[in-house]
Motif scaffolding. Sequence first.
Motif, short mmCIF file in Angstrom:
data_model
loop_
_atom_site.label_atom_id
_atom_site.label_comp_id
_atom_site.label_asym_id
_atom_site.label_seq_id
_atom_site.Cartn_x
_atom_site.Cartn_y
_atom_site.Cartn_z
N ASP A 147 0.21 -1.20 -0.56
CA ASP A 147 0.38 0.14 -0.01
C ASP A 147 0.80 1.04 0.14
O ASP A 147 0.32 1.96 -0.32
N GLY B 40 -1.02 12.48 -8.98
CA GLY B 40 -0.55 12.85 -8.52
C GLY B 40 0.85 14.12 -8.46
O GLY B 40 0.92 14.73 -7.45
N GLU C 192 2.14 9.41 -10.76
CA GLU C 192 1.19 9.21 -11.59
C GLU C 192 0.62 10.80 -12.12
O GLU C 192 1.07 11.96 -11.46
N HIS D 123 9.24 7.89 -13.53
CA HIS D 123 8.16 8.76 -11.65
C HIS D 123 9.58 8.80 -10.96
O HIS D 123 9.67 9.97 -10.16
N LEU E 259 2.24 2.08 -3.83
CA LEU E 259 1.14 2.20 -4.88
C LEU E 259 0.77 3.96 -4.02
O LEU E 259 0.93 4.09 -5.18
N ALA E 260 0.59 4.12 -2.50
CA ALA E 260 0.56 5.64 -2.72
C ALA E 260 1.99 6.42 -3.18
O ALA E 260 1.98 7.55 -3.76
N THR E 261 2.82 5.53 -3.50
CA THR E 261 3.97 6.64 -3.44
C THR E 261 4.22 6.59 -4.63
O THR E 261 4.61 7.80 -5.65
N ASP E 262 3.44 5.47 -6.18
CA ASP E 262 3.82 5.49 -7.10
C ASP E 262 2.90 6.48 -7.91
O ASP E 262 3.32 6.81 -8.66
N PHE E 263 1.53 6.84 -6.78
CA PHE E 263 0.62 7.30 -7.09
C PHE E 263 0.79 8.79 -7.21
O PHE E 263 1.05 9.93 -8.30
N LEU E 264 2.22 9.48 -6.55
CA LEU E 264 2.78 10.89 -6.81
C LEU E 264 3.59 10.64 -8.15
O LEU E 264 3.93 12.19 -8.83
#
Length: 226
Positions: free
Chosen positions: A62, A75, A72, A132, A65-70
């Motif tokens: 999780d 984000g 995207e 990313h 995934l939250a770090t990856d969203f930044l």
Amino acid sequence: MTGRSAPAVLPPSLRAWLGLMASLAALVVVVLGVLYADDSKPSKVDARIGAAVDGVGPPWRDVALATDFLGEPVGAATLVVATVTGCLLLRRPRAAVLIVAGVGTAVGTATLLKSLVGRTIHEGNLSYPSGHTAFVTALALVVALLATGRLGLGRTAGTSLVLAAALVAGAAMGWAQVALGAHYPTDVLGGWCTALAVIPATAWLVDRMADWLVGRMADAGRRKRR
């Protein structure tokens, strides 16, 4: 009189060191690009690191995934808008310009390199370098440069802060990309070095262009007073 309308985004005390860092980073990007051109499998180093990091379970997945969203689109846009707004509130217009120009150039360079290098992962997805990682590292570098200028840090402290910010941001996003299986570790290194190469050069250009514009405006003002 310095002829500057605002503080430089690339502190003079850091120019030589960051210039050297940018040159070395660019060399790493090129060397890795040549080594992994048109490749579609991990190297031995990739395989060893990936085996230790890939496929993490909750709650670390999780976090990844939250770090990856930044990185995207949504984000990333949120981070850019927030940092640009902060720069404008702090009356640092050059830093705001650098965020847009520098981060955009870093991501654009990573995207271009993906097409040129042609390394793939997971059924043909272009992977080198990690966009990313380039994005987050570039943003961290700009924020660190802003902090260096505002705090008036010297060469040693300023360089240490800039490198630490780049390392922490790049390591966090890089871990997330490898843990999620989106990139090979060497893709992450390439993205990190892309940002290290692009941001100092872009910051120098922003300062030069801003100083040139200030000079032109000053000359126009003097002509009007005559």
